[in-house]
Design a protein around this motif. Structure first.
Motif, PDB file in Angstrom:
ATOM      1  N   ARG A  65       0.808  -1.212   0.000  1.00 19.42           N
ATOM      2  CA  ARG A  65       0.000   0.000   0.000  1.00 19.42           C
ATOM      3  C   ARG A  65       0.845   1.266   0.000  1.00 19.42           C
ATOM      4  O   ARG A  65       0.325   2.369  -0.151  1.00 19.42           O
ATOM      5  N   GLU A 411      -2.810  -7.324  -0.794  1.00 18.75           N
ATOM      6  CA  GLU A 411      -3.854  -6.515  -0.160  1.00 18.75           C
ATOM      7  C   GLU A 411      -5.127  -7.290   0.185  1.00 18.75           C
ATOM      8  O   GLU A 411      -5.648  -7.142   1.296  1.00 18.75           O
ATOM      9  N   PRO A 412      -5.702  -8.113  -0.708  1.00 14.59           N
ATOM     10  CA  PRO A 412      -6.942  -8.812  -0.353  1.00 14.59           C
ATOM     11  C   PRO A 412      -6.786  -9.686   0.894  1.00 14.59           C
ATOM     12  O   PRO A 412      -7.657  -9.676   1.776  1.00 14.59           O
ATOM     13  N   ARG A 415      -6.396  -7.603   4.074  1.00 10.05           N
ATOM     14  CA  ARG A 415      -7.695  -7.093   4.549  1.00 10.05           C
ATOM     15  C   ARG A 415      -8.472  -8.187   5.279  1.00 10.05           C
ATOM     16  O   ARG A 415      -9.123  -7.919   6.302  1.00 10.05           O
ATOM     17  N   ARG A 416      -8.426  -9.429   4.763  1.00  9.63           N
ATOM     18  CA  ARG A 416      -9.122 -10.531   5.433  1.00  9.63           C
ATOM     19  C   ARG A 416      -8.566 -10.738   6.844  1.00  9.63           C
ATOM     20  O   ARG A 416      -9.322 -10.953   7.796  1.00  9.63           O
ATOM     21  N   GLU A 418      -6.978  -8.556   8.722  1.00 14.81           N
ATOM     22  CA  GLU A 418      -7.352  -7.416   9.563  1.00 14.81           C
ATOM     23  C   GLU A 418      -8.776  -7.564  10.081  1.00 14.81           C
ATOM     24  O   GLU A 418      -9.094  -7.156  11.198  1.00 14.81           O
ATOM     25  N   GLN A 419      -9.636  -8.192   9.270  1.00 10.16           N
ATOM     26  CA  GLN A 419     -11.035  -8.337   9.648  1.00 10.16           C
ATOM     27  C   GLN A 419     -11.298  -9.565  10.511  1.00 10.16           C
ATOM     28  O   GLN A 419     -12.059  -9.494  11.488  1.00 10.16           O
TER      29      GLN A 419
END
Length: 462
Positions: A65, A411-412, A415-416, A418-419
């Motif tokens: 990022r 990135e995908p 994000r998973r 992080e969630q």
């Protein structure tokens, strides 16, 4: 305004209009339209990320990022004109320019991004999904991508693939340069994953040797994929960039294109590559096929390779260990072993009437070719038990390491995590203990990330 925002806004940028020459002159209007389209099925967002990665070539960051955060207003537009293609860059990193003119090497990498994404959009689009469900269809797709990228060069076998970590200490980096130098003195070209660290060092060493031997042209091939390139931007020595659609086709490109492989110390990505190749070589169909594989590093890296060797013997058995040799602290010996191995490859392919530029004779089963999407459910479902055939276990171990790579730099997956929290990996108790020890060593040796404290994206259930 935060200090970070001020620093971002202060970064110099450059607008530019570029008129590519060569293969980009033949892009169709449909290809250009897909590159421009940011909607569903379009590739503009992907084009923007990949283009920004090459425009920041040589970046020391492995945060996917970072470049987008530093250049949030960057954009690229591809336009079809009557006499060719036009590329407009808006708010591009000024580091890619000299006196307002884009650096030639970076321009070539930028053209490669446009070329490969355009080809993928058309030749591997949804309408060809059925063809990519068979092993033969996937191999043909890899061949088509490499041919379109002009990566297939007839001539005597001389291409050495070098694998290794992007985050390595200085002494290991200098060693990769020394090995590259010895390879270059013997007329061997270099192919890597295109990034920093062990992917840059062999190329840098080979450039000096090639200059001494007056070898021209010399090939420094970098093979990457869209999910990796933002975290591992091409190093400045790469003179032939190829972007494959996914990690599995990238791995197949390495073993189809290369005539031998050298593995330097690395992290999970390097472990993934080792398991991929060994899983293939353990197949009965490939038992007689020569494929030189050397694991090497400076003397201080001997414990690293001892641990890798123990893990391989525990999981895949001594037959897997028989497919490679470990040479520590001796770059000339590494180069001599590789040159001798490639000579055997040449004789084998002559005898079997196989091409020198693409390894059609290597059997790669579908389980090693199908893209793996590392979700929490998929990672937890991997069958990591030692009562399986070694090549089948290698396939799932490869997926486990691939998932960790994704959690680190894609990135995908980031994000998973992080969630939903870290991926969970479970299986045979002894295997899990060995895997956990190996991963802990990677973390302690700072092989996971270039900078900052590493927070694991996984949890090994032991």
């Amino acid at each position: 305004m935060s200090n970070n925002e001020q620093r971002q806004r202060a970064l110099p940028v450059q607008n530019a209009r570029i008129f590519p020459r060569g293969e980009l002159d033949i892009l169709s209007r449909v290809e250009v339209a897909r590159l421009r389209d940011a909607s569903s099925g379009g590739m503009h967002d992907l084009l923007r990320r990949c283009a920004l990665a090459v425009l920041t070539s040589g970046s020391a960051s492995d945060d996917p990022r970072a470049a987008s955060d530093l250049y949030p207003d960057f954009d690229i537009q591809v336009t079809q004109q009557d006499r060719g293609v036009l590329i407009d860059l808006v708010n591009a990193p000024a580091q890619a320019f000299v006196d307002g003119v884009i650096i030639k090497g970076i321009a070539e990498l930028l053209y490669a991004v446009v070329r490969d994404l355009a080809y993928t959009a058309i030749e591997l689009g949804p309408e060809y999904a059925a063809e990519l469900e068979s092993s033969e269809g996937i191999t043909n797709a890899v061949f088509g991508l490499m041919r379109n990228a002009r990566g297939l060069q007839p001539g005597d076998p001389n291409l050495v693939v070098c694998w290794g970590g992007h985050s390595i200490p200085r002494d290991e980096y200098l060693y990769t340069k020394q090995v590259g130098y010895e390879l270059g003195l013997r007329g061997l070209d270099i192919c890597t994953g295109c990034g920093p660290g062990a992917m840059k060092g062999p190329m840098k060493g080979a450039t000096i040797a090639h200059a001494k031997q007056r070898k021209h042209p010399a090939r420094y091939i970098g093979i990457t994929e869209p999910g990796i390139i933002a975290a591992e931007s091409p190093n400045p020595i790469v003179n032939h960039l190829v972007i494959m659609p996914d990690i599995e086709k990238r791995l197949e490109s390495f073993v189809r294109l290369g005539h031998g492989i050298i593995v330097f110390p690395g992290g999970v990505g390097t472990a993934e590559e080792i398991l991929y190749l060994l899983g293939i070589l353990l197949r009965e169909e490939n038992k007689d096929l020569p494929f030189p594989l050397v694991l090497t590093g400076p003397a201080v890296a001997a414990p690293y390779f001892e641990q890798i060797d123990r893990f391989i013997r525990l999981t895949l058995g001594d037959a897997a260990a028989a497919r490679y040799q470990i040479i520590v602290g001796d770059p000339p010996a590494v180069a001599r072993a590789m040159a001798a191995g490639i000579k055997q490859v040449r004789e084998y392919r002559l005898h079997n009437k196989d091409s020198f530029y693409f390894n059609w004779g290597l059997h790669i089963p579908l389980e090693f070719q199908q893209p793996f999407e590392p979700t929490h459910e998929a990672m937890a479902a991997l069958d990591l038990h030692r009562n399986r055939p070694p090549h089948a276990l290698a396939a799932d171990l490869r997926r486990a390491f691939s998932g960790i790579v994704a959690g680190n730099v894609k990135e995908p997956s980031m994000r998973r995590i992080e969630q939903y929290g870290p991926f969970e990996i479970n299986g045979d108790a002894e295997l899990m203990a060995s895997l956990d020890a190996l991963l802990r060593a990677f973390v302690e040796q700072r092989r996971m990330k270039i900078a900052g404290d590493y927070k694991p994206c996984y949890r090994v259930v032991t």
